[in-house]
Design a protein around this motif. Structure first.
Motif, PDB file in Angstrom:
ATOM      1  N   VAL A 107     -11.270 -11.302   7.905  1.00 34.95           N
ATOM      2  CA  VAL A 107     -11.013 -10.631   6.628  1.00 34.95           C
ATOM      3  C   VAL A 107      -9.609 -10.986   6.171  1.00 34.95           C
ATOM      4  CG1 VAL A 107     -10.988  -8.423   5.403  1.00 34.95           C
ATOM      5  CG2 VAL A 107     -12.460  -8.712   7.388  1.00 34.95           C
ATOM      6  N   ILE A 108      -9.459 -11.217   4.869  1.00 34.31           N
ATOM      7  CA  ILE A 108      -8.133 -11.540   4.344  1.00 34.31           C
ATOM      8  C   ILE A 108      -7.223 -10.318   4.358  1.00 34.31           C
ATOM      9  CG2 ILE A 108      -8.973 -13.385   2.846  1.00 34.31           C
ATOM     10  CD1 ILE A 108      -7.935 -10.442   0.984  1.00 34.31           C
ATOM     11  N   ASP A 109      -5.933 -10.576   4.386  1.00 39.37           N
ATOM     12  CA  ASP A 109      -4.931  -9.576   4.006  1.00 39.37           C
ATOM     13  C   ASP A 109      -4.602  -9.810   2.534  1.00 39.37           C
ATOM     14  OD1 ASP A 109      -4.549  -8.132   6.354  1.00 39.37           O
ATOM     15  OD2 ASP A 109      -3.068  -9.560   7.134  1.00 39.37           O
ATOM     16  N   GLY A 110      -4.308  -8.732   1.819  1.00 36.77           N
ATOM     17  CA  GLY A 110      -3.855  -8.869   0.451  1.00 36.77           C
ATOM     18  C   GLY A 110      -2.402  -9.305   0.408  1.00 36.77           C
ATOM     19  N   HIS A 111      -2.046 -10.037  -0.635  1.00 39.13           N
ATOM     20  CA  HIS A 111      -0.673 -10.520  -0.800  1.00 39.13           C
ATOM     21  C   HIS A 111      -0.214 -10.292  -2.231  1.00 39.13           C
ATOM     22  CE1 HIS A 111      -2.330 -12.842   2.581  1.00 39.13           C
ATOM     23  NE2 HIS A 111      -1.099 -12.925   3.040  1.00 39.13           N
ATOM     24  N   GLY A 112       1.083 -10.105  -2.367  1.00 38.63           N
ATOM     25  CA  GLY A 112       1.668  -9.965  -3.686  1.00 38.63           C
ATOM     26  C   GLY A 112       3.157 -10.233  -3.635  1.00 38.63           C
ATOM     27  N   PRO A 113       3.759 -10.513  -4.807  1.00 39.44           N
ATOM     28  CA  PRO A 113       5.204 -10.758  -4.830  1.00 39.44           C
ATOM     29  C   PRO A 113       5.983  -9.471  -4.652  1.00 39.44           C
ATOM     30  CG  PRO A 113       4.281 -10.857  -7.043  1.00 39.44           C
ATOM     31  CD  PRO A 113       3.125 -10.664  -6.118  1.00 39.44           C
ATOM     32  N   VAL A 131       2.465 -10.158   2.699  1.00 35.71           N
ATOM     33  CA  VAL A 131       1.350  -9.254   2.959  1.00 35.71           C
ATOM     34  C   VAL A 131       1.704  -7.865   2.449  1.00 35.71           C
ATOM     35  CG1 VAL A 131      -0.036  -8.139   4.749  1.00 35.71           C
ATOM     36  CG2 VAL A 131       0.574 -10.566   4.969  1.00 35.71           C
ATOM     37  N   ILE A 132       0.760  -7.226   1.753  1.00 41.62           N
ATOM     38  CA  ILE A 132       0.966  -5.866   1.282  1.00 41.62           C
ATOM     39  C   ILE A 132      -0.167  -4.981   1.780  1.00 41.62           C
ATOM     40  CG2 ILE A 132       2.347  -6.478  -0.741  1.00 41.62           C
ATOM     41  CD1 ILE A 132      -0.085  -6.427  -2.449  1.00 41.62           C
ATOM     42  N   ARG A 133       0.079  -3.703   1.780  1.00 43.22           N
ATOM     43  CA  ARG A 133      -0.839  -2.742   2.382  1.00 43.22           C
ATOM     44  C   ARG A 133      -2.188  -2.735   1.676  1.00 43.22           C
ATOM     45  NH1 ARG A 133      -2.141   2.655   1.782  1.00 43.22           N
ATOM     46  NH2 ARG A 133      -0.805   2.818  -0.047  1.00 43.22           N
ATOM     47  N   ARG A 134      -3.237  -2.714   2.465  1.00 47.16           N
ATOM     48  CA  ARG A 134      -4.597  -2.708   1.928  1.00 47.16           C
ATOM     49  C   ARG A 134      -4.920  -1.351   1.310  1.00 47.16           C
ATOM     50  NH1 ARG A 134      -8.338  -6.174   3.527  1.00 47.16           N
ATOM     51  NH2 ARG A 134      -7.233  -6.548   5.501  1.00 47.16           N
ATOM     52  N   ASP A 135      -5.599  -1.365   0.179  1.00 52.08           N
ATOM     53  CA  ASP A 135      -6.085  -0.133  -0.446  1.00 52.08           C
ATOM     54  C   ASP A 135      -7.363   0.284   0.271  1.00 52.08           C
ATOM     55  OD1 ASP A 135      -7.049   1.906  -2.041  1.00 52.08           O
ATOM     56  OD2 ASP A 135      -6.688   0.874  -3.926  1.00 52.08           O
ATOM     57  N   GLU A 139      -7.847  -6.134  -7.093  1.00 51.74           N
ATOM     58  CA  GLU A 139      -7.487  -5.064  -6.168  1.00 51.74           C
ATOM     59  C   GLU A 139      -6.105  -5.372  -5.624  1.00 51.74           C
ATOM     60  OE1 GLU A 139      -7.076  -2.055  -5.104  1.00 51.74           O
ATOM     61  OE2 GLU A 139      -9.239  -1.875  -5.381  1.00 51.74           O
ATOM     62  N   ILE A 140      -5.518  -4.428  -4.926  1.00 54.31           N
ATOM     63  CA  ILE A 140      -4.196  -4.655  -4.370  1.00 54.31           C
ATOM     64  C   ILE A 140      -4.210  -5.914  -3.502  1.00 54.31           C
ATOM     65  CG2 ILE A 140      -2.442  -3.748  -2.818  1.00 54.31           C
ATOM     66  CD1 ILE A 140      -2.565  -2.386  -5.494  1.00 54.31           C
ATOM     67  N   GLY A 141      -3.474  -6.931  -3.944  1.00 51.97           N
ATOM     68  CA  GLY A 141      -3.315  -8.143  -3.151  1.00 51.97           C
ATOM     69  C   GLY A 141      -4.431  -9.151  -3.232  1.00 51.97           C
ATOM     70  N   MET A 142      -5.403  -8.978  -4.141  1.00 51.98           N
ATOM     71  CA  MET A 142      -6.516  -9.937  -4.219  1.00 51.98           C
ATOM     72  C   MET A 142      -7.166  -9.870  -5.588  1.00 51.98           C
ATOM     73  SD  MET A 142      -8.936  -7.799  -1.550  1.00 51.98           S
ATOM     74  CE  MET A 142      -7.524  -7.196  -0.602  1.00 51.98           C
TER      75      MET A 142
END
Length: 437
Positions: free
Chosen positions: A235-241, A248-252, A340-343
Motif C-alpha cells: 500500500v502506498i503512503d501519501g505524500h505532500g509538500p 510522507v504525510i499522515r494517512r486519513d 485524498e490526503i497525499g494521493m
C-alpha cells in the motif's frame, strides 16, 4: 487542505486542451506505444515531484498495460507495481452510484424517489428543498449548498462525527444558490446516498459494495476502506509538500465519508471495474442493466466549456451520476478524479472505443495524472504534436504565481493588523462558552 483538493480536482476534471487548429477525425489507432507512456511517466514523476504512479489502459476487452513506476513510499522505497494499493478517493462515488443502480434494477429504488422515503430524518435548511430532494439530487452536486459545505464534519479524521450526525447537521447549512440551479461539488450528500443503500439493503454500504460489486468482479485486493483491506502489505503512503519538500504525510483514516471517497484499489483491480463498465467482447459480464448504466452516464448537471476550438473539438461538459462527462472528437468521455490526503487519482472511459485509462498517484499533484492520461487519450483520438507534461507545467506555474500573490496579500493584512493591535490586548470580552449547531 481538503477544500484545496476540491478546487484542484474540479479544474483537472473539467480541463480541456489549449485552443489550436482542428485536427482530422480519429481513425483506428495503432497499438499503444507502452515505451512512450513509460517515458511520459518518467518525466511526470520528475517534473511534479511524485514518488510513485500506477497506470492501466484497457482496450477492446483487454488490458493493454498495467504498470507501476517509482516508489510507494519515500520512507520504505518499496517499488510501485500493478498490485500496489492507492486510495482512489472520489472515484469511489461511481461505486456508490453503481450500488444504487443495482437496487434500481431490483425494483427496490427509483432515482427520483424522495430521500425522506428512506431516511425520514433527512432535513435541509429549506423545507421545500427537503420535501423535493430525490436520490438523484444526492448524486449530482446541485443541492444549493456551497462548495465543501460541512466537510469539517469528516475532515480532519480526528473529528468524532458519525453518519447520524452528518445527516442531522445538514439542516443547519444555508444554501448559497437556488436548488438545482448550480454545480457545487459535495461529499456529504454521497454519505447520505451510502445510507440509502444501507437502509434499503439492510447491509452497511461497505459490505454491500464488497459483496455485490468487488467480489463478482474478482477485485480481491480492493476494499471499501483502508481498515478493511484484506492484505495491506503493498500500500502506498501519501505524500505532500511540507515546508517546500515532498515527504510522507499522515494517512486519513476517517470512516464517515467512505461512500464519497473511501475505496482502496490497484490498477490491476480497477482494470476489472473498467472492463465491466465498458463491455464488449472479452469483458466481464455487466453488473447493471444497460438502461441503468446509460442513466448513470447521462448528463444531469450542465458544466461550462471554454470558448474556442480544441484538438478534441469539445462542445459540452456535464456531471452525471458519479461521473463527469464531455465529448471529445465526437466520442462521449466519462471521467472522475479523486483527491485524498497525499494521493490523487483519475479514471477515464470512452465507451464507444471500449477504452479505459486509470492513473493512480501518491502525491497531491493533479496535473501529474492529467499529463499521463491526456497523453494516452491523445494516442487513441489521433491527436499529435502535444507535450502534455510541458503543458501541465505551464498550468502549475501560472497557478503557483497566482497563489503566491494571494498569500503575500494575506500576510500583508496580518502585518497591518498586528501594528494596529494594542500591546496588551484584553481578551475578557471573548471569554465564554460557545456553540455552533
Amino acid at each position: 487542505m481538503k477544500i484545496r483538493f476540491f478546487a484542484l480536482l474540479l479544474l483537472t476534471a473539467m480541463w480541456h486542451p489549449a485552443a489550436q487548429a482542428q485536427s482530422p477525425a480519429p481513425t483506428p489507432s495503432a497499438p499503444l506505444d507502452v515505451a512512450a507512456v513509460d517515458a511520459v511517466v518518467a518525466r511526470t514523476l520528475k517534473a511534479f515531484d511524485v514518488p510513485g504512479i500506477a497506470v492501466a489502459v484497457v482496450k477492446d476487452g483487454q488490458v493493454v498495460m498495467a504498470k507501476g513506476y517509482g516508489v510507494s513510499s519515500l520512507a520504505t522505497k518499496a517499488p510501485v507495481d500493478a498490485n500496489t494499493l492507492f486510495g482512489i478517493a472520489s472515484n469511489s462515488k461511481a461505486f456508490t452510484t453503481a450500488a444504487l443502480g443495482l437496487l434500481v434494477d431490483e425494483g427496490k429504488l427509483r432515482w427520483d424517489d424522495k430521500v425522506t422515503d428512506y431516511i425520514p430524518e433527512f432535513k435541509l435548511y429549506d423545507p421545500y428543498v427537503t420535501a423535493e430532494f430525490t436520490v438523484r439530487d444526492l448524486l449530482t452536486h446541485r443541492s444549493g449548498l456551497g462548495l465543501g459545505a460541512g466537510d469539517l464534519m469528516q475532515f480532519p479524521d480526528s473529528t468524532d462525527f458519525t453518519v447520524k450526525d452528518v445527516i442531522h447537521n445538514l439542516r443547519y447549512f444555508k444554501p448559497v444558490s437556488s436548488f438545482r440551479s448550480k454545480f457545487d461539488y459535495d461529499n456529504n450528500l454521497y454519505i447520505v446516498a451510502g445510507e440509502v443503500v444501507a437502509r434499503i439493503s439492510g447491509q452497511p454500504w461497505t459490505e454491500f459494495v464488497e459483496a455485490r460489486l468487488l467480489k463478482p468482479l474478482g477485485m480481491s485486493r480492493t476494499a471499501t476502506s483502508f481498515a478493511r483491506l484484506p492484505d495491506p502489505t503493498n500500500v502506498i503512503d501519501g505524500h505532500g509538500p511540507v515546508d517546500g519538500k515532498v515527504q510522507v504525510i499522515r494517512r486519513d483514516l476517517g470512516t464517515v465519508a467512505l461512500p464519497a471517497g473511501g475505496i482502496y484499489s490497484s490498477v490491476n483491480d480497477m482494470s476489472k471495474w473498467a472492463l465491466m463498465l465498458l463491455g464488449g467482447p472479452g469483458a466481464p459480464a455487466p453488473l447493471l442493466k444497460p438502461r441503468t448504466q446509460w442513466e448513470i452516464w447521462s448528463p444531469q448537471t450542465i458544466l461550462p466549456v471554454g470558448p474556442g476550438p480544441s484538438p478534441y473539438n469539445t462542445h459540452f461538459s456535464a456531471y452525471g451520476l458519479g461521473w463527469f462527462m464531455n465529448d471529445a472528437r465526437g466520442y462521449k468521455v466519462l471521467s472522475h478524479t479523486g483527491g485524498e490526503i497525499g494521493m490523487v487519482t483519475k479514471v477515464q472511459l470512452v465507451p464507444e472505443l471500449h477504452l479505459g485509462i486509470i492513473v493512480l498517484t501518491n502525491q497531491e499533484e493533479g496535473l501529474a495524472f492529467t499529463a499521463v492520461s491526456a497523453h494516452i487519450l491523445d494516442h487513441y483520438l489521433s491527436v499529435t504534436g502535444q507535450d502534455r507534461v510541458q503543458e501541465m507545467l505551464g498550468y502549475r506555474q501560472a497557478g503557483t504565481s497566482k497563489t503566491d500573490k494571494i498569500i503575500a496579500a494575506a500576510w500583508q493584512q496580518v502585518a497591518l493588523a498586528q501594528k494596529a493591535a494594542p500591546k496588551k490586548p484584553d481578551y475578557t470580552a471573548y471569554v465564554g462558552r460557545y456553540h455552533d449547531a
